[in-house]
Design a protein around this motif. Structure first.
Motif, PDB file in Angstrom:
ATOM      1  N   LEU A   1       0.837  -1.207   0.000  1.00 14.35           N
ATOM      2  CA  LEU A   1       0.000   0.000   0.000  1.00 14.35           C
ATOM      3  C   LEU A   1       0.869   1.253   0.000  1.00 14.35           C
ATOM      4  O   LEU A   1       0.575   2.216  -0.707  1.00 14.35           O
ATOM      5  CB  LEU A   1      -0.957  -0.002   1.196  1.00 14.35           C
ATOM      6  N   ARG A   2       1.943   1.226   0.767  1.00 20.08           N
ATOM      7  CA  ARG A   2       2.860   2.369   0.791  1.00 20.08           C
ATOM      8  C   ARG A   2       3.456   2.581  -0.598  1.00 20.08           C
ATOM      9  O   ARG A   2       3.558   3.710  -1.086  1.00 20.08           O
ATOM     10  CB  ARG A   2       3.967   2.132   1.824  1.00 20.08           C
TER      11      ARG A   2
ATOM     12  N   ARG B   1       1.050   4.152  -3.068  1.00 16.20           N
ATOM     13  CA  ARG B   1       0.871   5.596  -2.867  1.00 16.20           C
ATOM     14  C   ARG B   1       2.033   6.401  -3.438  1.00 16.20           C
ATOM     15  O   ARG B   1       1.911   7.602  -3.647  1.00 16.20           O
ATOM     16  CB  ARG B   1       0.707   5.903  -1.378  1.00 16.20           C
ATOM     17  N   SER B   2       3.165   5.749  -3.690  1.00 12.70           N
ATOM     18  CA  SER B   2       4.377   6.450  -4.104  1.00 12.70           C
ATOM     19  C   SER B   2       4.510   6.530  -5.619  1.00 12.70           C
ATOM     20  O   SER B   2       4.507   5.508  -6.305  1.00 12.70           O
ATOM     21  CB  SER B   2       5.607   5.740  -3.532  1.00 12.70           C
ATOM     22  N   THR B   3       4.686   7.744  -6.121  1.00  8.70           N
ATOM     23  CA  THR B   3       4.909   7.913  -7.565  1.00  8.70           C
ATOM     24  C   THR B   3       6.308   7.435  -7.963  1.00  8.70           C
ATOM     25  O   THR B   3       6.602   7.305  -9.149  1.00  8.70           O
ATOM     26  CB  THR B   3       4.722   9.379  -7.981  1.00  8.70           C
TER      27      THR B   3
ATOM     28  N   ARG C   1       3.925   1.578 -10.073  1.00  7.88           N
ATOM     29  CA  ARG C   1       2.611   1.398  -9.473  1.00  7.88           C
ATOM     30  C   ARG C   1       1.800   0.304 -10.168  1.00  7.88           C
ATOM     31  O   ARG C   1       1.001  -0.377  -9.527  1.00  7.88           O
ATOM     32  CB  ARG C   1       1.847   2.720  -9.450  1.00  7.88           C
TER      33      ARG C   1
ATOM     34  N   ASP D   1      -5.375   7.617  -7.522  1.00  6.05           N
ATOM     35  CA  ASP D   1      -5.043   7.986  -6.134  1.00  6.05           C
ATOM     36  C   ASP D   1      -6.252   7.806  -5.216  1.00  6.05           C
ATOM     37  O   ASP D   1      -6.117   7.295  -4.096  1.00  6.05           O
ATOM     38  CB  ASP D   1      -4.537   9.430  -6.059  1.00  6.05           C
ATOM     39  N   ASP D   2      -7.424   8.223  -5.677  1.00  2.47           N
ATOM     40  CA  ASP D   2      -8.641   8.067  -4.871  1.00  2.47           C
ATOM     41  C   ASP D   2      -8.968   6.594  -4.650  1.00  2.47           C
ATOM     42  O   ASP D   2      -9.367   6.200  -3.543  1.00  2.47           O
ATOM     43  CB  ASP D   2      -9.830   8.765  -5.540  1.00  2.47           C
TER      44      ASP D   2
ATOM     45  N   VAL E   1      -6.823   4.102  -4.646  1.00  7.79           N
ATOM     46  CA  VAL E   1      -5.810   3.572  -3.713  1.00  7.79           C
ATOM     47  C   VAL E   1      -6.143   3.984  -2.285  1.00  7.79           C
ATOM     48  O   VAL E   1      -6.022   3.183  -1.347  1.00  7.79           O
ATOM     49  CB  VAL E   1      -4.388   4.025  -4.120  1.00  7.79           C
ATOM     50  N   GLU E   2      -6.593   5.214  -2.102  1.00  6.93           N
ATOM     51  CA  GLU E   2      -6.961   5.681  -0.767  1.00  6.93           C
ATOM     52  C   GLU E   2      -8.102   4.835  -0.190  1.00  6.93           C
ATOM     53  O   GLU E   2      -8.069   4.435   0.977  1.00  6.93           O
ATOM     54  CB  GLU E   2      -7.358   7.159  -0.809  1.00  6.93           C
TER      55      GLU E   2
ATOM     56  N   ALA F   1      -6.777   1.337   0.669  1.00  8.10           N
ATOM     57  CA  ALA F   1      -6.012   1.382   1.919  1.00  8.10           C
ATOM     58  C   ALA F   1      -6.952   1.461   3.125  1.00  8.10           C
ATOM     59  O   ALA F   1      -6.733   0.779   4.134  1.00  8.10           O
ATOM     60  CB  ALA F   1      -5.049   2.568   1.910  1.00  8.10           C
TER      61      ALA F   1
END
Length: 182
Positions: A30-31, A34-36, A40, A106-107, A109-110, A113
């Motif tokens: 998950l970390r 979130r990382s560009t 991904r 991103d949404d 993934v949020e 998580a």
């Protein structure tokens, strides 16, 4: 799954320890999602394989035996299955994103998580703690081997592919584990 991301290949061990090792992997993945700075797409494929394999192995081998041993209640096991289904639904949203460099990704993934972290916490408190306290080493070792075997088989069968995740989500909806409107 063709990826350089190590998902581990346990073959035996205490089932509680094996599940917790996967929980640590989920948090690391998950970390990375979130990382560009991460690949991904590779990470989401690895996460999908681990999530599906882990959940299927728990539902097929761990939850039923822990219910039989009275370490967890039927309601706790069913709640775990419900949360796996919610995780698959959130995972599907991540997999369906065309790219990994969008706000939509991103949404998604949020949300993934949020759902997964909630499940990890609850499972550790309501299923793994009782399993550790109320079952003997022999049963935990037997469950560990069954869990690891099923988990590895699922990964080898490419269980995280989008078509399979979609199938699991649709099946969960038909069985009432996910509301149709969600």
């Amino acid at each position: 799954m063709d990826s350089a991301i190590d998902l581990g290949r346990p073959t035996s061990g205490d089932v509680v320890d094996l599940i917790l090792e996967d929980h640590d992997r989920f948090e690391r993945l998950l970390r990375q999602l979130r990382s560009t700075a991460s690949d991904r797409d590779a990470v989401r494929q690895a996460f999908a394989a681990l999530h599906v394999a882990h959940a299927e192995a728990e539902e097929k081998h761990v939850y039923p035996r822990l219910k039989k041993a009275s370490s967890v209640t039927k309601d706790e096991a069913e709640h775990g299955e419900h949360e796996h289904a919610e995780g698959n639904e959130a995972l599907l949203a991540v997999l369906e994103c065309a790219g990994t460099d969008t706000q939509k990704f991103d949404d998604a993934v949020e949300e993934l998580a949020r759902v997964v972290n909630h499940h990890l916490t609850e499972e550790e408190l309501t299923i793994l703690n009782p399993a550790r306290e109320d079952t003997g080493e022999q049963l935990r070792a037997e469950l560990g081997e069954a869990f690891a075997t099923e988990r590895n088989r699922q990964i080898d069968d490419d269980c995280g592919r989008i078509e399979n995740v979609r199938r699991l989500v649709n099946k969960a909806k038909r069985h009432g584990l996910i509301d149709e409107g969600e």
